[in-house]
Design an enzyme around this catalytic site. Structure first.
Site, PDB file in Angstrom:
ATOM      1  N   HIS A  23       7.437  -7.210  -1.993  1.00 48.21           N
ATOM      2  CA  HIS A  23       7.172  -6.590  -0.697  1.00 48.21           C
ATOM      3  C   HIS A  23       8.082  -7.183   0.383  1.00 48.21           C
ATOM      4  O   HIS A  23       7.807  -7.071   1.574  1.00 48.21           O
ATOM      5  CB  HIS A  23       5.711  -6.805  -0.286  1.00 48.21           C
ATOM      6  CG  HIS A  23       4.706  -6.044  -1.101  1.00 48.21           C
ATOM      7  ND1 HIS A  23       4.868  -4.724  -1.449  1.00 48.21           N
ATOM      8  CD2 HIS A  23       3.505  -6.413  -1.610  1.00 48.21           C
ATOM      9  CE1 HIS A  23       3.810  -4.320  -2.146  1.00 48.21           C
ATOM     10  NE2 HIS A  23       2.978  -5.327  -2.261  1.00 48.21           N
ATOM     11  N   ARG A  58       5.783   5.414   2.336  1.00 43.17           N
ATOM     12  CA  ARG A  58       4.571   6.228   2.461  1.00 43.17           C
ATOM     13  C   ARG A  58       4.263   6.375   3.940  1.00 43.17           C
ATOM     14  O   ARG A  58       4.596   5.472   4.733  1.00 43.17           O
ATOM     15  CB  ARG A  58       3.404   5.530   1.754  1.00 43.17           C
ATOM     16  CG  ARG A  58       2.131   6.337   1.741  1.00 43.17           C
ATOM     17  CD  ARG A  58       0.991   5.567   1.063  1.00 43.17           C
ATOM     18  NE  ARG A  58      -0.177   6.407   0.905  1.00 43.17           N
ATOM     19  CZ  ARG A  58      -1.350   5.978   0.480  1.00 43.17           C
ATOM     20  NH1 ARG A  58      -1.518   4.699   0.162  1.00 43.17           N
ATOM     21  NH2 ARG A  58      -2.379   6.806   0.370  1.00 43.17           N
ATOM     22  N   ARG A 118      -8.073   3.265  -4.828  1.00 43.92           N
ATOM     23  CA  ARG A 118      -9.154   3.602  -3.919  1.00 43.92           C
ATOM     24  C   ARG A 118      -9.346   5.111  -3.864  1.00 43.92           C
ATOM     25  O   ARG A 118     -10.292   5.655  -4.416  1.00 43.92           O
ATOM     26  CB  ARG A 118      -8.859   3.016  -2.527  1.00 43.92           C
ATOM     27  CG  ARG A 118     -10.003   3.142  -1.520  1.00 43.92           C
ATOM     28  CD  ARG A 118      -9.540   2.693  -0.133  1.00 43.92           C
ATOM     29  NE  ARG A 118      -8.455   3.528   0.358  1.00 43.92           N
ATOM     30  CZ  ARG A 118      -8.637   4.603   1.132  1.00 43.92           C
ATOM     31  NH1 ARG A 118      -9.831   4.957   1.516  1.00 43.92           N
ATOM     32  NH2 ARG A 118      -7.587   5.316   1.535  1.00 43.92           N
ATOM     33  N   LYS A 119      -8.417   5.811  -3.215  1.00 42.17           N
ATOM     34  CA  LYS A 119      -8.572   7.252  -3.043  1.00 42.17           C
ATOM     35  C   LYS A 119      -7.351   8.019  -3.554  1.00 42.17           C
ATOM     36  O   LYS A 119      -7.469   9.131  -4.055  1.00 42.17           O
ATOM     37  CB  LYS A 119      -8.805   7.546  -1.560  1.00 42.17           C
ATOM     38  CG  LYS A 119      -9.500   8.840  -1.288  1.00 42.17           C
ATOM     39  CD  LYS A 119     -10.095   8.829   0.111  1.00 42.17           C
ATOM     40  CE  LYS A 119     -10.856  10.121   0.378  1.00 42.17           C
ATOM     41  NZ  LYS A 119     -11.395  10.146   1.750  1.00 42.17           N
ATOM     42  N   GLY A 120      -6.205   7.431  -3.373  1.00 44.48           N
ATOM     43  CA  GLY A 120      -4.974   8.047  -3.882  1.00 44.48           C
ATOM     44  C   GLY A 120      -4.659   9.399  -3.282  1.00 44.48           C
ATOM     45  O   GLY A 120      -4.181  10.299  -3.965  1.00 44.48           O
ATOM     46  N   LYS A 138       0.791  -1.246   0.000  1.00 45.97           N
ATOM     47  CA  LYS A 138       0.000   0.000   0.000  1.00 45.97           C
ATOM     48  C   LYS A 138       0.817   1.287   0.000  1.00 45.97           C
ATOM     49  O   LYS A 138       0.325   2.359   0.338  1.00 45.97           O
ATOM     50  CB  LYS A 138      -1.021   0.043   1.161  1.00 45.97           C
ATOM     51  CG  LYS A 138      -1.855  -1.192   1.376  1.00 45.97           C
ATOM     52  CD  LYS A 138      -2.263  -1.902   0.111  1.00 45.97           C
ATOM     53  CE  LYS A 138      -3.312  -1.179  -0.692  1.00 45.97           C
ATOM     54  NZ  LYS A 138      -3.459  -1.812  -2.041  1.00 45.97           N
ATOM     55  N   GLY A 153       2.282   2.543  -2.753  1.00 48.92           N
ATOM     56  CA  GLY A 153       2.257   3.200  -4.066  1.00 48.92           C
ATOM     57  C   GLY A 153       3.019   2.420  -5.132  1.00 48.92           C
ATOM     58  O   GLY A 153       3.492   2.979  -6.121  1.00 48.92           O
ATOM     59  N   PHE A 164      -3.627   9.515 -10.812  1.00 49.08           N
ATOM     60  CA  PHE A 164      -4.543   8.582 -10.160  1.00 49.08           C
ATOM     61  C   PHE A 164      -5.788   8.321 -11.025  1.00 49.08           C
ATOM     62  O   PHE A 164      -6.173   7.177 -11.253  1.00 49.08           O
ATOM     63  CB  PHE A 164      -4.943   9.121  -8.778  1.00 49.08           C
ATOM     64  CG  PHE A 164      -5.901   8.222  -8.057  1.00 49.08           C
ATOM     65  CD1 PHE A 164      -5.459   7.037  -7.492  1.00 49.08           C
ATOM     66  CD2 PHE A 164      -7.243   8.555  -7.970  1.00 49.08           C
ATOM     67  CE1 PHE A 164      -6.353   6.189  -6.842  1.00 49.08           C
ATOM     68  CE2 PHE A 164      -8.139   7.710  -7.319  1.00 49.08           C
ATOM     69  CZ  PHE A 164      -7.691   6.528  -6.755  1.00 49.08           C
TER      70      PHE A 164
HETATM   71  P1  A3P Z   1      -5.279   4.357  -1.123  1.00 45.61           P
HETATM   72  O1  A3P Z   1      -5.871   3.068  -0.650  1.00 45.61           O
HETATM   73  O2  A3P Z   1      -4.928   5.279   0.009  1.00 45.61           O
HETATM   74  O3  A3P Z   1      -6.111   5.037  -2.153  1.00 45.61           O
HETATM   75  P2  A3P Z   1       0.112  -0.248  -3.746  1.00 45.61           P
HETATM   76  O4  A3P Z   1       0.184   0.012  -5.206  1.00 45.61           O
HETATM   77  O5  A3P Z   1       1.466  -0.329  -3.100  1.00 45.61           O
HETATM   78  O6  A3P Z   1      -0.757  -1.409  -3.428  1.00 45.61           O
HETATM   79  O7  A3P Z   1      -0.544   1.038  -3.069  1.00 45.61           O
HETATM   80  C1  A3P Z   1      -1.900   1.334  -3.293  1.00 45.61           C
HETATM   81  C2  A3P Z   1      -2.187   2.751  -2.873  1.00 45.61           C
HETATM   82  O8  A3P Z   1      -1.612   3.660  -3.829  1.00 45.61           O
HETATM   83  C3  A3P Z   1      -3.687   3.052  -2.848  1.00 45.61           C
HETATM   84  O9  A3P Z   1      -3.859   4.029  -1.820  1.00 45.61           O
HETATM   85  C4  A3P Z   1      -3.878   3.617  -4.248  1.00 45.61           C
HETATM   86  O10 A3P Z   1      -5.043   4.381  -4.411  1.00 45.61           O
HETATM   87  C5  A3P Z   1      -2.636   4.471  -4.376  1.00 45.61           C
HETATM   88  N1  A3P Z   1      -2.325   4.802  -5.771  1.00 45.61           N
HETATM   89  C6  A3P Z   1      -2.265   3.968  -6.828  1.00 45.61           C
HETATM   90  N2  A3P Z   1      -1.991   4.644  -7.958  1.00 45.61           N
HETATM   91  C7  A3P Z   1      -1.867   5.941  -7.615  1.00 45.61           C
HETATM   92  C8  A3P Z   1      -1.600   7.137  -8.346  1.00 45.61           C
HETATM   93  N3  A3P Z   1      -1.403   7.105  -9.655  1.00 45.61           N
HETATM   94  N4  A3P Z   1      -1.552   8.292  -7.657  1.00 45.61           N
HETATM   95  C9  A3P Z   1      -1.759   8.320  -6.328  1.00 45.61           C
HETATM   96  N5  A3P Z   1      -2.022   7.228  -5.585  1.00 45.61           N
HETATM   97  C10 A3P Z   1      -2.079   6.044  -6.215  1.00 45.61           C
END
Ligand code: A3P
Length: 280
Positions: free
Chosen positions: A89, A111, A240-242, A42, A44, A210
């Site tokens: 990971h 993060r 999800r929210k980004g 999670k 990014g 995002f």
């Molecule tokens: P949220 O759940 O807070 O929205 P990972 O890729 O390591 O699994 O991390 C996922 C997280 O990164 C999620 O956070 C996702 O929305 C966010 N994310 C993915 N792509 C993104 C982007 N282009 N810009 C910003 N956040 C992004």
């Protein structure tokens, strides 16, 4: 413990990472030009992966995570002809020895942990490959104790921070990426030894926003080889929210206090702690 999880060397893994594979990580043969995209879940990972895939001169192939699957994994990874970008990971101590020996390039994404906790909570809720969680409160306790897949966020980050000055390791932060994507994309291309023009960088910023990535998930979902996180190949669960700072909508003031106390204790020798401090 749920049937979708198992413990390996004291750390929780998904059963999609077989024990046999985890046991043989050190037999993985790295190539000098491999790039590893490393993160705690999670942080990014999908975002940075997309950035790298969009560098026009890169000529790379993004592979599935090194720890996903069974022992046939290493044979599969041998079949890629282009420069491999391999996500994982894993903590530093579990990273295959050969990657360290060959000093392969490694991008470690960080993060702020409160946002990770919230993002991870939703992942647990939505992802059928993870146990079901009833409440945020319940997840918060597990996260604090490190009783979640890939273990404690603190241990993970500290294991990598120890090596942050190595010249083959680049640390990229989610929050900095949000603030100034061009600057951080430039950091990545320079680190990888690739030339890009300013207009190419602008293109990458746009393609990896995002909204753009979320809107394209349906298209990319069809490709099972496009798995970046070992916990799912369903990209719909990822975007999800980004946002930065969503934790404020979940943490009670008591949870914030408890978290900050643990953070101060665990991160007392950490330089990265200052970065996270800006977002707490
Ligand atoms: P949220 O759940 O807070 O929205 P990972 O890729 O390591 O699994 O991390 C996922 C997280 O990164 C999620 O956070 C996702 O929305 C966010 N994310 C993915 N792509 C993104 C982007 N282009 N810009 C910003 N956040 C992004």
């Amino acid at each position: 413990q749920s049937s979708v999880l198992h413990k390996f060397k004291g750390v929780i893994f998904s059963t999609m990472s077989s024990e046999e594979l985890l046991n043989s990580l050190d037999s993985f043969e790295a190539r000098e030009d491999d790039v590893f995209l490393v993160s705690y879940p999670k942080s990014g990972t999908h975002w940075i992966a997309k950035v790298i895939e969009n560098i026009p001169s890169a000529r790379i192939t993004l592979t599935p995570p090194i720890e996903l699957g069974d022992i046939s994994k290493f044979e599969e990874l041998k079949t890629y002809c282009e420069r491999r970008v391999i996500p994982t990971h894993l903590s530093y101590s579990m990273l295959p020895m050969n990657i360290k020996q060959k000093q392969c390039k490694i991008i470690y994404i960080v993060r702020n942990p409160k946002d990770i906790a919230v993002s991870f909570f939703h992942y647990y809720r939505d992802n059928p490959n993870l146990p079901s969680i009833e409440t945020w409160h319940e997840f918060f306790e597990l996260f604090l104790k490190g009783d979640v897949v890939y273990g404690s966020w603190f241990d993970h980050v500290l294991s990598w921070e120890e090596h942050k000055n190595a010249k083959n390791i680049l640390i990229i932060s989610y929050e900095e990426m949000k603030k100034d994507p061009s600057k951080n994309i430039k950091k990545i291309t320079t680190f990888l030894g690739l030339n890009v023009t300013d207009s190419e960088i602008n293109q990458i910023v746009w393609k990896t926003s995002f909204t753009e990535m979320k809107n394209n998930t349906a298209k990319e979902n069809c490709d099972p080889n496009h798995t970046i996180c070992a916990l799912t190949s369903n990209r719909n669960l990822v975007f999800r929210k980004g946002a930065v700072g969503d934790w404020i909508n979940y943490f009670t003031s008591k949870q914030k206090r408890v978290f900050d106390e643990l953070f101060t204790e665990k991160m007392k020798h950490s330089e990265l702690a200052k970065h996270f401090g800006d977002y707490s």
